[in-house]
Structure formats: structure tokens, C-alpha cells
Design a protein around this motif. Structure first.
Motif, PDB file in Angstrom:
ATOM      1  N   LEU A  94       0.841  -1.194   0.000  1.00 16.86           N
ATOM      2  CA  LEU A  94       0.000   0.000   0.000  1.00 16.86           C
ATOM      3  C   LEU A  94       0.877   1.246   0.000  1.00 16.86           C
ATOM      4  CD1 LEU A  94      -2.968   1.028   0.274  1.00 16.86           C
ATOM      5  CD2 LEU A  94      -2.577   1.057   2.754  1.00 16.86           C
ATOM      6  N   TYR A  95       0.651   2.129  -0.967  1.00 18.68           N
ATOM      7  CA  TYR A  95       1.454   3.344  -1.091  1.00 18.68           C
ATOM      8  C   TYR A  95       0.624   4.622  -1.096  1.00 18.68           C
ATOM      9  CZ  TYR A  95       5.476   0.418  -2.143  1.00 18.68           C
ATOM     10  OH  TYR A  95       6.492  -0.511  -2.068  1.00 18.68           O
ATOM     11  N   GLN A  96      -0.683   4.513  -0.967  1.00 19.92           N
ATOM     12  CA  GLN A  96      -1.532   5.694  -1.002  1.00 19.92           C
ATOM     13  C   GLN A  96      -2.765   5.489  -0.124  1.00 19.92           C
ATOM     14  OE1 GLN A  96      -2.184   5.927  -5.409  1.00 19.92           O
ATOM     15  NE2 GLN A  96      -1.086   7.864  -5.217  1.00 19.92           N
ATOM     16  N   LEU A  97      -3.401   6.605   0.234  1.00 16.57           N
ATOM     17  CA  LEU A  97      -4.737   6.594   0.818  1.00 16.57           C
ATOM     18  C   LEU A  97      -5.522   7.737   0.183  1.00 16.57           C
ATOM     19  CD1 LEU A  97      -4.249   5.891   4.647  1.00 16.57           C
ATOM     20  CD2 LEU A  97      -5.103   4.331   2.899  1.00 16.57           C
ATOM     21  N   GLY A  98      -6.825   7.717   0.372  1.00 15.51           N
ATOM     22  CA  GLY A  98      -7.654   8.749  -0.225  1.00 15.51           C
ATOM     23  C   GLY A  98      -8.151   9.756   0.795  1.00 15.51           C
ATOM     24  N   LEU A  99      -8.274  10.996   0.342  1.00 16.43           N
ATOM     25  CA  LEU A  99      -8.984  12.005   1.110  1.00 16.43           C
ATOM     26  C   LEU A  99     -10.373  12.108   0.486  1.00 16.43           C
ATOM     27  CD1 LEU A  99      -6.070  12.597   2.016  1.00 16.43           C
ATOM     28  CD2 LEU A  99      -6.661  15.012   2.076  1.00 16.43           C
ATOM     29  N   GLY A 100     -11.162  11.070   0.730  1.00 19.79           N
ATOM     30  CA  GLY A 100     -12.439  10.923   0.067  1.00 19.79           C
ATOM     31  C   GLY A 100     -12.307   9.998  -1.121  1.00 19.79           C
ATOM     32  N   TYR A 101     -13.403   9.305  -1.439  1.00 19.29           N
ATOM     33  CA  TYR A 101     -13.412   8.320  -2.508  1.00 19.29           C
ATOM     34  C   TYR A 101     -14.548   8.700  -3.463  1.00 19.29           C
ATOM     35  CZ  TYR A 101     -10.134   6.057   0.550  1.00 19.29           C
ATOM     36  OH  TYR A 101      -9.028   5.811   1.334  1.00 19.29           O
ATOM     37  N   SER A 102     -14.171   9.051  -4.676  1.00 19.33           N
ATOM     38  CA  SER A 102     -15.082   9.766  -5.565  1.00 19.33           C
ATOM     39  C   SER A 102     -15.876   8.845  -6.481  1.00 19.33           C
ATOM     40  CB  SER A 102     -14.282  10.742  -6.429  1.00 19.33           C
ATOM     41  OG  SER A 102     -13.445  10.037  -7.336  1.00 19.33           O
ATOM     42  N   VAL A 103     -16.912   9.433  -7.061  1.00 24.76           N
ATOM     43  CA  VAL A 103     -17.655   8.829  -8.161  1.00 24.76           C
ATOM     44  C   VAL A 103     -18.015   9.970  -9.112  1.00 24.76           C
ATOM     45  CG1 VAL A 103     -19.923   9.059  -7.054  1.00 24.76           C
ATOM     46  CG2 VAL A 103     -19.566   7.295  -8.794  1.00 24.76           C
ATOM     47  N   THR A 104     -18.016   9.684 -10.399  1.00 22.56           N
ATOM     48  CA  THR A 104     -18.358  10.705 -11.379  1.00 22.56           C
ATOM     49  C   THR A 104     -19.697  10.381 -12.029  1.00 22.56           C
ATOM     50  OG1 THR A 104     -17.114   9.526 -13.075  1.00 22.56           O
ATOM     51  CG2 THR A 104     -15.962  11.290 -11.908  1.00 22.56           C
ATOM     52  N   GLY A 105     -20.327  11.423 -12.541  1.00 18.11           N
ATOM     53  CA  GLY A 105     -21.620  11.235 -13.179  1.00 18.11           C
ATOM     54  C   GLY A 105     -21.975  12.440 -14.023  1.00 18.11           C
ATOM     55  N   VAL A 106     -23.255  12.702 -14.145  1.00 20.82           N
ATOM     56  CA  VAL A 106     -23.761  13.768 -15.005  1.00 20.82           C
ATOM     57  C   VAL A 106     -24.688  14.669 -14.191  1.00 20.82           C
ATOM     58  CG1 VAL A 106     -24.919  14.326 -17.175  1.00 20.82           C
ATOM     59  CG2 VAL A 106     -23.728  12.122 -16.931  1.00 20.82           C
ATOM     60  N   TYR A 107     -24.462  15.976 -14.281  1.00 22.96           N
ATOM     61  CA  TYR A 107     -25.358  16.960 -13.693  1.00 22.96           C
ATOM     62  C   TYR A 107     -26.290  17.476 -14.786  1.00 22.96           C
ATOM     63  CZ  TYR A 107     -22.190  17.044  -9.666  1.00 22.96           C
ATOM     64  OH  TYR A 107     -21.420  16.702  -8.577  1.00 22.96           O
ATOM     65  N   MET A 108     -27.563  17.703 -14.443  1.00 25.59           N
ATOM     66  CA  MET A 108     -28.548  18.201 -15.408  1.00 25.59           C
ATOM     67  C   MET A 108     -29.234  19.440 -14.846  1.00 25.59           C
ATOM     68  SD  MET A 108     -31.671  16.196 -17.376  1.00 25.59           S
ATOM     69  CE  MET A 108     -32.641  15.778 -15.908  1.00 25.59           C
ATOM     70  N   ASN A 109     -29.273  20.504 -15.657  1.00 21.81           N
ATOM     71  CA  ASN A 109     -29.978  21.727 -15.303  1.00 21.81           C
ATOM     72  C   ASN A 109     -31.472  21.482 -15.475  1.00 21.81           C
ATOM     73  OD1 ASN A 109     -31.324  24.318 -15.693  1.00 21.81           O
ATOM     74  ND2 ASN A 109     -29.268  25.216 -15.709  1.00 21.81           N
ATOM     75  N   LEU A 110     -32.212  21.495 -14.377  1.00 21.56           N
ATOM     76  CA  LEU A 110     -33.624  21.132 -14.412  1.00 21.56           C
ATOM     77  C   LEU A 110     -34.500  22.206 -15.039  1.00 21.56           C
ATOM     78  CD1 LEU A 110     -33.972  19.369 -10.930  1.00 21.56           C
ATOM     79  CD2 LEU A 110     -33.811  18.307 -13.194  1.00 21.56           C
ATOM     80  N   VAL A 111     -34.083  23.460 -14.971  1.00 16.98           N
ATOM     81  CA  VAL A 111     -34.846  24.531 -15.624  1.00 16.98           C
ATOM     82  C   VAL A 111     -34.813  24.344 -17.133  1.00 16.98           C
ATOM     83  CG1 VAL A 111     -34.966  27.003 -16.056  1.00 16.98           C
ATOM     84  CG2 VAL A 111     -34.520  26.173 -13.742  1.00 16.98           C
ATOM     85  N   LEU A 112     -33.620  24.098 -17.663  1.00 17.11           N
ATOM     86  CA  LEU A 112     -33.496  23.861 -19.098  1.00 17.11           C
ATOM     87  C   LEU A 112     -34.185  22.567 -19.498  1.00 17.11           C
ATOM     88  CD1 LEU A 112     -29.777  24.970 -19.708  1.00 17.11           C
ATOM     89  CD2 LEU A 112     -31.882  26.293 -20.015  1.00 17.11           C
ATOM     90  N   ALA A 113     -34.053  21.545 -18.651  1.00 21.77           N
ATOM     91  CA  ALA A 113     -34.716  20.270 -18.956  1.00 21.77           C
ATOM     92  C   ALA A 113     -36.223  20.456 -19.047  1.00 21.77           C
ATOM     93  CB  ALA A 113     -34.369  19.239 -17.887  1.00 21.77           C
ATOM     94  N   GLU A 114     -36.806  21.196 -18.113  1.00 17.93           N
ATOM     95  CA  GLU A 114     -38.249  21.421 -18.123  1.00 17.93           C
ATOM     96  C   GLU A 114     -38.685  22.172 -19.380  1.00 17.93           C
ATOM     97  OE1 GLU A 114     -41.759  23.383 -15.283  1.00 17.93           O
ATOM     98  OE2 GLU A 114     -39.641  23.497 -14.686  1.00 17.93           O
TER      99      GLU A 114
END
Length: 449
Positions: free
Chosen positions: A159-179
Motif C-alpha cells: 500500500l502506497y496511497q490513501l484517499g482524502l475521500g473516494y469519488s464517483v463521477t456522473g452527469v449533472y442536469m440543469n432542471l430549468v433547461l430540462a423542463e
């Protein structure tokens, strides 16, 4: 009670046993019962000195979580203060070996890519601390990408590293534009997402806010590759397993989809002039139906857009397929040349075990705090993007769908190949196949074939 003798021979005293035991209780183990272990001549201890210590951290720009964590640590332990320096992701990745090899290396460094730093003896091996702190209670999958064998293959070994938080990526959607477009919920497939983007383009709305002056369009590129590539093949390449290749038909199919989106005008016309900060700002100001980003951006988008934004996992190619997403530790390494090995590892363990630290990780990054899964989760606002991000992390865990960031594959691949080639891809100057083949050729040069 004497703590240890550092590599330069300075003796240090420690805080009382009661405080140390309380901290160890949070970690779910009692390492004090074991004899001290050695780490490059340093006697491993899980107790914190009561002498004044200044710990140095080299971090990337745009991620304030280290500021909040260090402030809270100093509040709890006033004898320990911090000096933090920052540089861009690209520069920090390229310059890390030089910083670590210097006369005064940072105690802790944001290190997205291990590269040759283990082979060159620049990183502290954390195995003795793994045993001393009882990190075997943590999920093995959380730590496996942070390991490396003596042969330079990630995914196993020490083991050579640790995390300052463990991330996940995805998609953000503007709901005003979506509507305004009649969109009521996130897309279930890539094809549905394309229909939404086509409608946005026809209505004069930018389909995807993205930037690539610093390579961050690769949130989009890899999100698409993840839906077509074989997950194990992709990870084998990222972990530098002998014979693994980037030039798979799945990766080519994903890259070709990016080229199709570029041809359709789904990206900003000035995409190669837009950096991370700018594309985040422009989406926060209402530009773009979608943007691809990580959970670390959740709090900022929520503050800017309130209830007018949602967050979801990148949709699969086929409805009902399991979710695959980029996810990784916000990885940090301890310099082998640090004069404060025990102190900086105490800080890392504290981040994973202390309730206030775990809350900071969630509040600022939206990421999972990691560590022992039996520890209580931090509180989040119901219905918030951060709550969605934690649900997404749980979904990816259930689907076993986490894939590392391809930018972490080698030390030079991000700046040397992925960025310049993706800039050509998203402006329709090369095909998806050419993108993949060029990145693979660079990879082979860098790892020596």
C-alpha cells in the motif's frame, strides 16, 4: 513515554495514552499491543507527538478539502500545523517525482499516478501502518487501486496511497433547461441522452458544458468508453498489467461516440479554451443542459443552482445494464523522505476515523469518507446532491462498477497524450480509433513496450 526516533534522530514525546487509545478505538483496533514495526528506519507508532510539528502538503488547485481538514486537525491538536502548496492537476502530476526526490519533500502529496515513484524509492510503504492501525477492516476494493507490486503493477502488492475521500463521477442536469425541453427525468440510456441533446441543440441550448484546455473533457470521454469497454480489460490497462492494451473495440466505440457528439455540435465551440474552473462556473451560471463531473462538485453546484440541478450516473448503452462509472480515491502519498512519517500517517488515519473529519469529506467533496464501513456515515441534507452522490456510490458498489480514471494510468499519459489527442477528438480533427491508437502508442513508449 517516548514515541520514536526519526531518520534525523530527533526524539519526540507523545500525548497521553488515553487520547491515543481513543483514536485507536475509532479505527476499530488496538495496535498498541503489537511490537513496533520499522518503516525505512523509522519506528512505527500510532501515537501523536506533543511537540510542535509543521506538516507540509502539496495539493492540486481547486480542491479546498485539505484546508478544512487541516484547520480541524489543528483545532483538535494545536501543536500540529500545516503548510499547503498548490498547483494544477497537470503540473502536479508531471512534477511529483521531482518534488518527492528533493531535499525537503512534502510530507504528503496529491499523487493521481504512482508511475515510477515506487520503483525509485520515493514513496513510503504504508504496510506497517496498515497492520498497526488495523486497516484490514476497510474494504479491500477501496485500497486495491492504491497498491503496487514490485514489478510496477497496480491493484495488488504493498500500500502506497490513501484517499482524502473516494469519488464517483456522473452527469449533472440543469432542471430549468430540462423542463423547457419537456424532459422530466434523467436518461436511462445513451440513446435517450442523445435525443435530449438533439432537442437542446435545436432549441438553441448548449447540450454539454465541457472544457478541454486542461483535459477535463475526459470525464465525457471515459464515461462513454465505460459503457462499451470490457471493465476488466480496461482496468488491466490502467493497472499496467503486461500485455494489456487501450486499443480495444469497446474503447474505440466509446471514443467514436465522442467524435459523433463533436460532429453534432454538442460541445462548446471554444471547448479547447475552457479549463475546469471555467466550465464549472459556466454550468453554475446556467449554461448547458448537461455537464460531466464528479461528486466533489456537488456542493458547489447545489449552492449555485439550488433545486434546479440534479445528479445521476452516466447511463448505460442498453437499458437495464449495470452502471459503470469512474471512481477513485482522491489519492495522496507519503514521501519516503518525510521527517514526520508517524505524524502524517496519524493525520491520514484521523481523516478516515474522526467524525468531524469524515463530515468534512462529505460536506466539501460529496465523496464517501471511506474507512471501516461499520463507522457511522456523516449526516447529509435530504434530497441534496450530496445525498444523491452517496446513493450513486452505493449503486456503483452494488454493481461492482467502479473503474479508475484513465488519466491515472501512467505519470505522463495525461499531459503527454490524453490532453492533446482529446483536444483533436472533440474538435472533429481525428477519429475515435485514431485517438485510442495514439494514446496506446504513447503508453507503450512510456512503459517501455
Amino acid at each position: 513515554m517516548r514515541l520514536h526516533t526519526s531518520r534525523r534522530g530527533h526524539s519526540r514525546t507523545v500525548v497521553g495514552a488515553a487520547v491515543a487509545f481513543a483514536m485507536l478505538g475509532l479505527a476499530g483496533c488496538a495496535p498498541g499491543a503489537a511490537a513496533p514495526e520499522e518503516n525505512d528506519g523509522v519506528e512505527v507508532s500510532t501515537e501523536l507527538t506533543d511537540e510542535e510539528v509543521v506538516l507540509t502538503i502539496a495539493d492540486e488547485t481547486g480542491f479546498p478539502v485539505t484546508d478544512a481538514l487541516t484547520e480541524e486537525f489543528t483545532r483538535q491538536y494545536p501543536n500540529v500545523t500545516f503548510e499547503i502548496t498548490r498547483d494544477t492537476f497537470q503540473n502536479l502530476t508531471a512534477n511529483a517525482p521531482r518534488l518527492l526526490a528533493g531535499e525537503n519533500p512534502p510530507d504528503l502529496i496529491r499523487l493521481p499516478t504512482i508511475g515510477d515513484t515506487v520503483k525509485d524509492g520515493l514513496l513510503a510503504n504504508l504496510d506497517p501502518y496498515f497492520d498497526a492501525y488495523g486497516w484490514d477492516a476497510w474494504p479491500a476494493s477501496q485500497l486495491s487501486p492504491l497498491r503496487m507490486t514490485e514489478e510496477g503493477v497496480r491493484g495488488s502488492g504493498s500500500l502506497y496511497q490513501l484517499g482524502l475521500g473516494y469519488s464517483v463521477t456522473g452527469v449533472y442536469m440543469n432542471l430549468v433547461l430540462a423542463e423547457s425541453l419537456g424532459i422530466e427525468e434523467p436518461p436511462a440510456t445513451i440513446a435517450e441522452m442523445e435525443e435530449m441533446m438533439e432537442a437542446a441543440k435545436a432549441a438553441g441550448i448548449l447540450p454539454i458544458m465541457a472544457g478541454d484546455s486542461d483535459g477535463v473533457v475526459n470525464f465525457v470521454v471515459q464515461a462513454l468508453m465505460n459503457q462499451y469497454a470490457d471493465q476488466d480489460e480496461f482496468l488491466s490497462w490502467m493497472f499496467n498489467e503486461p500485455g494489456a492494451t487501450y486499443a480495444t473495440e469497446g474503447n474505440i466505440q466509446g471514443a467514436e461516440k465522442v467524435r459523433e457528439w463533436a460532429d453534432a455540435g454538442y460541445f462548446p465551440s471554444d471547448i479547447n479554451a475552457i479549463d475546469y474552473f471555467t466550465f464549472v462556473t459556466r454550468f453554475s451560471e446556467g449554461e448547458g443542459l448537461f455537464t460531466f463531473n464528479g461528486n466533489w462538485a456537488a456542493a458547489g453546484y447545489q449552492e449555485a443552482l439550488g433545486d434546479d440541478v440534479t445528479f445521476f450516473l452516466a447511463p448505460p448503452a442498453n437499458e437495464g445494464d449495470r452502471f459503470i462509472a469512474m471512481g477513485a480515491a482522491n489519492s495522496f502519498s507519503v514521501a519516503a523522505g518525510s521527517d514526520n512519517l508517524n505524524e502524517i500517517v496519524f493525520f491520514l488515519n484521523w481523516i478516515h476515523t474522526n467524525p468531524e473529519a469524515r463530515q468534512i469529506i462529505v460536506d466539501i467533496t460529496g465523496a464517501s469518507p471511506g474507512g471501516d464501513p461499520s463507522l457511522p456515515l456523516p449526516t447529509v441534507e435530504p434530497g441534496s446532491l450530496i445525498e444523491k452522490a452517496l446513493e450513486m456510490s452505493a449503486q456503483i458498489g452494488e454493481d461492482n462498477g467502479q473503474v479508475d480514471f484513465m488519466a491515472n494510468t501512467t505519470a505522463g499519459i495525461y499531459a503527454g497524450s490524453i490532453i492533446p489527442e482529446s483536444q483533436l477528438l472533440v474538435t472533429s480533427q481525428i477519429t475515435g480509433r485514431e485517438f485510442v491508437e495514439r494514446v496506446q502508442a504513447f503508453y507503450e513508449q512510456e512503459i517501455g513496450g
